[in-house]
Design a protein around this motif. Sequence first.
Motif, PDB file in Angstrom:
ATOM      1  N   CYS A 149       0.703  -1.298   0.332  1.00 56.66           N
ATOM      2  CA  CYS A 149      -0.006   0.090  -0.133  1.00 56.66           C
ATOM      3  C   CYS A 149       0.860   1.419  -0.179  1.00 56.66           C
ATOM      4  O   CYS A 149       1.904   1.850   0.702  1.00 56.66           O
ATOM      5  CB  CYS A 149      -0.852  -0.046   1.165  1.00 56.66           C
ATOM      6  SG  CYS A 149      -2.289  -0.987   0.995  1.00 56.66           S
ATOM      7  N   PRO A 152      -1.512   4.984   4.091  1.00 56.28           N
ATOM      8  CA  PRO A 152      -1.953   4.541   5.485  1.00 56.28           C
ATOM      9  C   PRO A 152      -3.625   4.444   4.770  1.00 56.28           C
ATOM     10  O   PRO A 152      -4.269   3.570   5.235  1.00 56.28           O
ATOM     11  CB  PRO A 152      -2.315   5.810   6.202  1.00 56.28           C
ATOM     12  CG  PRO A 152      -0.799   6.953   6.205  1.00 56.28           C
ATOM     13  CD  PRO A 152      -0.657   6.505   4.523  1.00 56.28           C
ATOM     14  N   VAL A 155      -4.464   1.540   2.865  1.00 56.03           N
ATOM     15  CA  VAL A 155      -4.221   0.653   4.246  1.00 56.03           C
ATOM     16  C   VAL A 155      -5.465   0.536   4.954  1.00 56.03           C
ATOM     17  O   VAL A 155      -6.126  -1.156   4.902  1.00 56.03           O
ATOM     18  CB  VAL A 155      -2.906   0.126   5.374  1.00 56.03           C
ATOM     19  CG1 VAL A 155      -3.701  -0.185   6.926  1.00 56.03           C
ATOM     20  CG2 VAL A 155      -1.803   0.977   4.685  1.00 56.03           C
ATOM     21  N   HIS A 169       2.944  -1.487   4.547  1.00 55.92           N
ATOM     22  CA  HIS A 169       2.742   0.027   4.695  1.00 55.92           C
ATOM     23  C   HIS A 169       3.877   0.418   3.260  1.00 55.92           C
ATOM     24  O   HIS A 169       4.728   0.129   4.175  1.00 55.92           O
ATOM     25  CB  HIS A 169       2.027   0.657   5.109  1.00 55.92           C
ATOM     26  CG  HIS A 169       2.316   2.352   5.647  1.00 55.92           C
ATOM     27  ND1 HIS A 169       2.240   3.386   6.139  1.00 55.92           N
ATOM     28  CD2 HIS A 169       1.763   2.863   3.726  1.00 55.92           C
ATOM     29  CE1 HIS A 169       2.037   4.383   5.136  1.00 55.92           C
ATOM     30  NE2 HIS A 169       1.973   4.093   4.071  1.00 55.92           N
TER      31      HIS A 169
END
Length: 365
Positions: A149, A152, A155, A169
């Motif tokens: 990802c 954030p 995610v 992440h």
Amino acid sequence: MMKTKPKVVSVVGARPQFIKLALLAKELSKRFRHLIVHTGQHFDDNMSDIFFRQLRIPRPLVNLNVAGGTHGAMTGRMLVRVEKVLLKEKPDLVLVYGDTNSTLAGALAAAKLSVPVGHVEAGMRSFVANMPEEINRKLTDHVCQILFCPTPVSVKNLKAEGIRKKIVHSGDVMYELLDISRQMIRTNRKALTRLGIKETRFLLLTVHRAATVDNEASIRQLVDCIKELPHPTLFPVHPRTRKRLKQFKLWNELKRVDRLILTEPLGYLDMLTATFYARAVLTDSGGLQKEALFLGTPVLTLREETEWLETLKLGNRLVGLNKGTIVSVLGEKLTVKPIAYRVKNKKPSRIIVEEVTKLLSLRGR
Ligand code: UD1
């Protein structure tokens, strides 16, 4: 006897995927036997080969020559041909990138053969369910073993969909490439003269999404917006957009617009130089929205929504194809907050390669 290195296959096919692959290809080849499969989705030199040359990406093992046609036909043909390559090469892991038909075909072909799949730029959502890229993103994420990802928010999106596979992440490989290219981007200023830009207050425009250009009413609206732009505008025309402009008999009208510079699609460096020096970028591209912000350039997104939600707090303005709004926003004093899509100071490409290494060693490779 020396153990052979695990084999990783990257499936790519469209312009933004070559950019995402560039740094990863270098990192991956340090630890793995890394092979590139090009689906052929983008085939013009300035949509494909130029990126391999400029970004020094190794030659693909094979080009599957699947381009054009309806979504089903294109994805179906890719699926058949990618599967054949995977059966022959027997990789330990397949990596797919972004949200195109090549992404979905690569992920599906691998998953059905029980080959683990990793998705670079996972978790992006625009929440427009019928957008082709949204369908590709969602289906891809749900068949992957490992999801990389960029932010954030991405995610969170995956967790909200109940995905229980390994979510990492990693930060954004597009950010990483841009960040190491900053000096070159700045010093490439002469490219602007070459492109015919004489003034410092110019705009950069790109459009290619089906929702913007495939429908006569919306592409007409786009042309009406272009006519109202208050500054000279550089417009590198994507092949899909050119085709539609000609089909709907708007191409000649556009050619007559004063101070509009129509060009072929640009290579990576020239595009980012134009982005850096532009007064603002107007685009429906997901990638360019964030690249503009990485470079501190205001961006007007010619859509009603974006998959890069957090950029709305940083200066990305959603303006749709509304000429009144566009002109009014361009008249404002536009500011941009700096943005960096990476995790601490770690390189996204390195995080991805480390996590792939861990996953493969857990699986006994
Ligand atoms: C695709 C992706 C989109 C991505 C974009 C980047 C899907 C569903 N969409 O859209 O997510 O942002 O790439 O550019 O996968 N064509 C050429 N020369 C080329 C490439 C395409 O003439 O080098 C023509 C094709 O034949 C086709 C049209 O342009 O008729 C559109 O190409 P296509 O690959 O279907 O989708 P994009 O609009 O590029």
